[in-house]
Design a protein around this motif. Structure first.
Motif, mmCIF file in Angstrom:
data_model
loop_
_atom_site.group_PDB
_atom_site.id
_atom_site.type_symbol
_atom_site.label_atom_id
_atom_site.label_comp_id
_atom_site.label_asym_id
_atom_site.label_seq_id
_atom_site.Cartn_x
_atom_site.Cartn_y
_atom_site.Cartn_z
ATOM 1 N N GLN A 1 -11.411 16.997 10.403
ATOM 2 C CA GLN A 1 -10.779 17.151 9.096
ATOM 3 C C GLN A 1 -10.627 15.798 8.419
ATOM 4 O OE1 GLN A 1 -9.712 20.248 7.487
ATOM 5 N NE2 GLN A 1 -9.907 18.745 5.856
ATOM 6 N N SER A 2 -10.233 14.781 9.170
ATOM 7 C CA SER A 2 -10.086 13.454 8.565
ATOM 8 C C SER A 2 -11.445 12.898 8.152
ATOM 9 C CB SER A 2 -9.360 12.492 9.506
ATOM 10 O OG SER A 2 -10.147 12.189 10.625
ATOM 11 N N GLU A 3 -12.482 13.166 8.922
ATOM 12 C CA GLU A 3 -13.821 12.715 8.541
ATOM 13 C C GLU A 3 -14.290 13.397 7.274
ATOM 14 O OE1 GLU A 3 -17.219 12.156 11.011
ATOM 15 O OE2 GLU A 3 -15.938 11.897 12.754
ATOM 16 N N ILE A 4 -14.109 14.707 7.196
ATOM 17 C CA ILE A 4 -14.598 15.448 6.039
ATOM 18 C C ILE A 4 -13.804 15.067 4.791
ATOM 19 C CG2 ILE A 4 -13.278 17.618 6.098
ATOM 20 C CD1 ILE A 4 -17.064 17.327 5.762
ATOM 21 N N ASN A 5 -12.537 14.726 4.952
ATOM 22 C CA ASN A 5 -11.721 14.292 3.811
ATOM 23 C C ASN A 5 -12.176 12.942 3.259
ATOM 24 O OD1 ASN A 5 -10.163 16.585 4.017
ATOM 25 N ND2 ASN A 5 -8.500 15.579 5.120
ATOM 26 N N ALA A 6 -12.898 12.178 4.063
ATOM 27 C CA ALA A 6 -13.311 10.835 3.668
ATOM 28 C C ALA A 6 -14.677 10.784 2.976
ATOM 29 C CB ALA A 6 -13.337 9.930 4.896
#
Length: 148
Positions: A101-106
């Motif tokens: 989720q943190s990767e996709i948010n970036a």
């Protein structure tokens, strides 16, 4: 981001044992092809098998699992920790979900964090951008320069 290191055989076995019998998905595999928030961005695994322990991810060295996704006839190989269950209260998979989720948010909405690569196994391997070595992102690549 999770550091790319090989997993212990015990961690591998425990994670795969946990996934068998649960609804298993590949978080955000199709993000970029569809909106990140679209449920279709996270395909469901229809079948998975443990092919051979010697089949390792070409960049991280993690054991690979052969998977077939729903509505897709291809077999793909994925690192064992690229798969997660859909139980929102699962302590085993919670860190996987948070990490992706943190990767996709970036990344921009139309960008992807994953791709497929031929690694000589007969079927493609799921590769995440974070799996690639730093030199893969060398912007001095002159391959786009036309020769005269």
């Amino acid at each position: 981001m999770t550091e790319n290191t090989t997993a212990t055989p015990q961690a591998f076995k425990e994670h795969i044992a946990h996934l068998f019998g649960t609804k298993t998905v590949v978080p955000f595999l199709y993000a970029g092809h569809v909106d990140h928030d679209d449920p279709a961005a996270t395909p469901t695994v229809e079948r998975m098998s443990w092919p051979r322990i010697k089949d390792l991810h070409p960049f991280t060295g993690k054991p690979l699992i052969a998977i077939r996704l729903e509505d897709d006839s291809r077999v793909l190989f994925a690192a064992f920790d690229r798969l997660a269950c859909t139980d929102t209260a699962c302590a085993t998979c919670d860190s996987i979900w948070e990490d992706y989720q943190s990767e996709i948010n970036a990344v921009p909405e139309d960008a992807s964090i994953s791709g497929l690569m031929d690694a000589g196994l007969g079927d493609p391997v799921v590769i995440d951008a974070r799996d690639l070595p730093p030199e893969a992102f060398d912007e001095s690549d002159d391959s786009n320069i036309e020769e005269k």
